[in-house]
Enzyme design. Sequence first.
Site: not given
Length: 542
Positions: A319-320, A324
């Site tokens: 996710h990070e 992003h």
Amino acid sequence: MKDHLSRSVLLRAHHQFLLESEISCQPAPVRPYVYPGITTYFSGNCGLEDAELAQRFLDSQNLSAYNTRLFKTEKGGKMSYEVRLASAVTSDCAVDGEGETRCGSFSFEDKEFTVKRGDYAQIMERVSHYLDKAQAHAASENQKKMLEGYRRSFTFGSIDAHKEGSRFWIKDKGPIVESYIGFIESYRDPFGSRGEFEGFVAVVNKAMSERFAELVSSAEVLLPELPWPRDFEKDTFLKPDFTSLDVLTFAGSGVPAGINIPNYDDVRQSEGFKNVSLGNVLAVAYATQKEKLTFLQEDDKDAYIKWMGPSFEMQVGLHELLGHGSGKLFVQDDQGKFNFDQNTLINPVTGEKVTSWYRGNETWDSRFSTIASSYEECRAECVGLYLCLNALALSIFGHEGQDAEDVVHINWLSMVRAGLLGLEFYTPESSSWRQAPHAGQLRDPAGAAGGRGRAWCAVRRWRRAPTGGPDARIALDPTKIRTVGQERHPEVPLHTAGESIERPIVTEIAVDNNRPAEGQPDKKPYSYYHVKDGDNPASSYQ
């Protein structure tokens, strides 16, 4: 040792900010905000149209909203607005050590705007004081410049100075003690542009950080696996620092499981960012008891307890770093130069040329305001779900064979469950999501579990024994995740292209409306609900 001392002084600055906020300042009244909630970022007579007008004004002045508040007054029948910058300095004129000030009076769209400094001046002065003291204990010249950037930002109310400090923070690779401070996340602003002041100090978990370092090294292999063209990625992937931290203190309204910062789009696109996974937060958040697990079938609960920690650890990493951290903002700068070929770039969703992009100093937050945070979190979560199926990603986190399949199963199952839990933040009266950054977006990954006629994931109505009260159970077939589930996922919108988004994506999930016997599910076929933005999803998840 100096690095530890500088962080220690910075830690004192965090605590001072909280203490001064609670003790020394007059309590600010809760201010209503016409759309869609309450906030202290705006005066009580402000509404959505005022927030939109103020954003256009700030854009025209090349001012960030991150450290501002907005107050509206009426003078002689004409509306005027005061933009307050958080700063230790209260003078609106340039002072020693400052090149120029952005303060003054302006006429904009037949309204009067005044930009003033000194909001929370007493607090910001104390934070700046301790940041100045911390510089004497910095471990390197880079750290000293980082702290000086923060100090100048909080002293003069300058987001540009905070950007400069953040640039040096990105370059501070692999410190044993990590920290960050400033007006960071815009989740609590109903308009989605103003930042909440927060800061953290944490120590590195070296063993877990080695896995994240391997994930970073594999990023350029994993990125091409994402379901969009190469042109939608940055020209060069800027490998970030990615560490697992154990939090010592986190000054803010909530403690996240992972962070990808700084949030400045221009810095992230051209200079990079840092990823942080907060390991001791994960350990506490997902330690649970079987009898307290809601919405899960009994057969899934043991596996959920066993694999939730490892699966979420992997989801946070993907996710990070690749959620992003992926994607390219298509921009036309103030000189009219494009960072992409507007004559050949094709939108893979429409099959047509890309027709819109960011201009000048527009950012993701300023352009999409109220849906910006939730939509970006949705994208990052979907990237994590998609790439957790990848054998290389699984092996980096030590999962192979049946263990890998169990991790994938629980990762997808937990996302559907999170979508149901997120409904508590939905307000049917206003058809909106309350201030919960990861609540509104969860309906989209959860909704993607619908199978368009192939019911591999369903939310079944249930009668709770022994009371007979209504309940719900998630039924997910793990054997279809790599077929039906993976086929469905590429439909997640590619908002990083800068395309104009008229509304969030349509979501779909199978829901059984038949009333089952007490303590038993109903085995009849499922019905499908299509939940669009503006509809009331609560009626679809009864």
